[in-house]
Design an enzyme around this catalytic site. Structure first.
Site, PDB file in Angstrom:
ATOM      1  N   ASP A 120      -2.281  -6.035  -2.551  1.00 31.28           N
ATOM      2  CA  ASP A 120      -2.806  -6.143  -4.194  1.00 31.28           C
ATOM      3  C   ASP A 120      -3.595  -4.987  -5.083  1.00 31.28           C
ATOM      4  O   ASP A 120      -4.058  -3.634  -3.372  1.00 31.28           O
ATOM      5  CB  ASP A 120      -3.955  -7.517  -3.861  1.00 31.28           C
ATOM      6  CG  ASP A 120      -5.050  -7.578  -4.831  1.00 31.28           C
ATOM      7  OD1 ASP A 120      -4.725  -7.268  -6.089  1.00 31.28           O
ATOM      8  OD2 ASP A 120      -6.059  -7.187  -4.308  1.00 31.28           O
ATOM      9  N   PHE A 121      -3.910  -4.570  -6.232  1.00 30.94           N
ATOM     10  CA  PHE A 121      -4.784  -3.894  -6.154  1.00 30.94           C
ATOM     11  C   PHE A 121      -6.046  -3.935  -6.365  1.00 30.94           C
ATOM     12  O   PHE A 121      -6.518  -2.943  -5.612  1.00 30.94           O
ATOM     13  CB  PHE A 121      -3.836  -3.735  -7.896  1.00 30.94           C
ATOM     14  CG  PHE A 121      -4.708  -1.926  -8.197  1.00 30.94           C
ATOM     15  CD1 PHE A 121      -4.021  -0.601  -8.082  1.00 30.94           C
ATOM     16  CD2 PHE A 121      -5.538  -2.139  -9.155  1.00 30.94           C
ATOM     17  CE1 PHE A 121      -4.874   0.179  -8.653  1.00 30.94           C
ATOM     18  CE2 PHE A 121      -6.589  -1.474 -10.120  1.00 30.94           C
ATOM     19  CZ  PHE A 121      -5.737  -0.099  -9.605  1.00 30.94           C
ATOM     20  N   ASP A 122      -6.797  -4.861  -6.881  1.00 30.48           N
ATOM     21  CA  ASP A 122      -8.030  -4.776  -7.170  1.00 30.48           C
ATOM     22  C   ASP A 122      -8.726  -5.356  -5.661  1.00 30.48           C
ATOM     23  O   ASP A 122      -8.268  -6.482  -6.007  1.00 30.48           O
ATOM     24  CB  ASP A 122      -8.501  -5.618  -8.353  1.00 30.48           C
ATOM     25  CG  ASP A 122      -8.067  -4.891  -9.899  1.00 30.48           C
ATOM     26  OD1 ASP A 122      -8.481  -3.894 -10.269  1.00 30.48           O
ATOM     27  OD2 ASP A 122      -6.871  -5.448 -10.068  1.00 30.48           O
ATOM     28  N   ASP A 162      -7.351  -9.280  -0.906  1.00 31.01           N
ATOM     29  CA  ASP A 162      -8.267  -9.400  -1.454  1.00 31.01           C
ATOM     30  C   ASP A 162      -9.143 -11.459  -1.759  1.00 31.01           C
ATOM     31  O   ASP A 162     -10.355 -11.599  -1.922  1.00 31.01           O
ATOM     32  CB  ASP A 162      -9.497  -8.605  -1.270  1.00 31.01           C
ATOM     33  CG  ASP A 162      -9.667  -8.722  -3.077  1.00 31.01           C
ATOM     34  OD1 ASP A 162      -8.563  -8.615  -3.696  1.00 31.01           O
ATOM     35  OD2 ASP A 162     -10.106  -8.896  -3.452  1.00 31.01           O
TER      36      ASP A 162
HETATM   37 MG    MG Z   1      -7.655  -8.964  -5.600  1.00 27.26          MG
END
Ligand code: MG
Length: 266
Positions: free
Chosen positions: A33-35, A216
């Site tokens: 995932d990125f953020d 996350d």
């Molecule tokens: Mg995220």
């Protein structure tokens, strides 16, 4: 499938050896995932960025294994932020996927939904234009309503309004993430399905690869669930929400350490 509190999960950083044993002579396939996973969460989402260290580590990792970034951001947006050419990118929670060798996938139903998304985005922009902490972001296949720092009352009002507006809407659905409400196409497609789609496109399965997914947030749970019996799933950061993930990494900045450990065995 048992849901667990993130603090009950074994540390991914202490179990890299176990993952390598599980992998055996297969290859790894990494999904990030990125953020909040590759990049720290920041107050202004457009300011989110990879650290130089993470950028370098990802680049090295992609020289050894296939690496995909799976994000709620528009695909072009996340691609520009990561800025590495040999990675796979699944944007809009997997509605829009590209990768090396002309990989391309755009969910066929998504196009029908765009006019409705546009309409609703305009409505919410207007309704909350006085609220400085509420930002309506029109994405390609979704609307992100950011409310970091907004008063509890404002957030409640926002949720109530989204819920009421979408109650009879067959085309769209909504859910909550960290400081965000997202309105998305109401089709059976998510980060988990995107992960399976990418694996299939690459000819990868349990016989030749061990997929590893780090995320996350609630939208990552679909991927954790899909990989529960055929891969490794890692929840990043401490949460009070129960998770399908098998391992945890306590802080986003430790994701770099995890990649470093994997590379040290490559
Ligand atoms: Mg995220």
């Amino acid at each position: 499938m048992n849901l667990k509190e993130p603090n009950e999960l074994p540390s991914a950083l202490d179990h890299v050896n176990e993952m390598l044993r599980k992998k055996g002579d297969r290859s790894f396939l990494f999904f990030f995932d990125f953020d909040g996973t590759l990049a720290p969460i920041v107050a202004q989402p457009d300011q989110a960025a990879l650290s130089d260290e993470t950028h370098t580590l990802l680049k090295k990792l992609a020289e050894v294994y296939k690496v995909a970034v799976v994000s709620g951001r528009d695909r072009k947006d996340v691609e520009a932020k990561v800025n590495l050419h040999n990675l796979y990118y699944a944007g809009s929670h997997g509605f829009d996927i590209t990768g090396p060798n002309d990989m391309h996938h755009q969910h066929p139903e998504a196009d029908n939904i765009l006019p409705e998304l546009e309409k609703i985005a305009n409505e919410f922009e207007k309704a909350f234009q006085e609220e400085k902490q509420v930002k309506v972001e029109k994405k390609k296949f979704a609307i992100a309503i950011h409310h970091r720092g907004a008063d509890k009352g404002v957030i409640e009002q926002l949720e109530k309004r989204v819920k009421a507006r979408l109650a009879n809407d067959q085309l769209l659905k909504w859910d909550k993430g960290k400081s965000i409400i997202e309105i998305k196409p109401n089709v059976d497609w998510n980060k988990g399905k995107a992960v399976l789609w990418i694996m299939e496109q690459l000819g990868l399965n349990e016989d030749n690869c061990l997929p590893v997914y780090l995320g996350d947030d609630t939208t990552d749970e679909d991927a954790f669930r899909e990989l529960s019996d055929k891969g490794v799933s890692v929840m990043v950061e401490d949460h009070d929400q129960k998770t399908h993930a098998q391992y945890a990494i306590k802080e986003q900045k430790q994701v770099a350490e995890f990649i470093k450990q994997i590379l040290s065995y490559a």
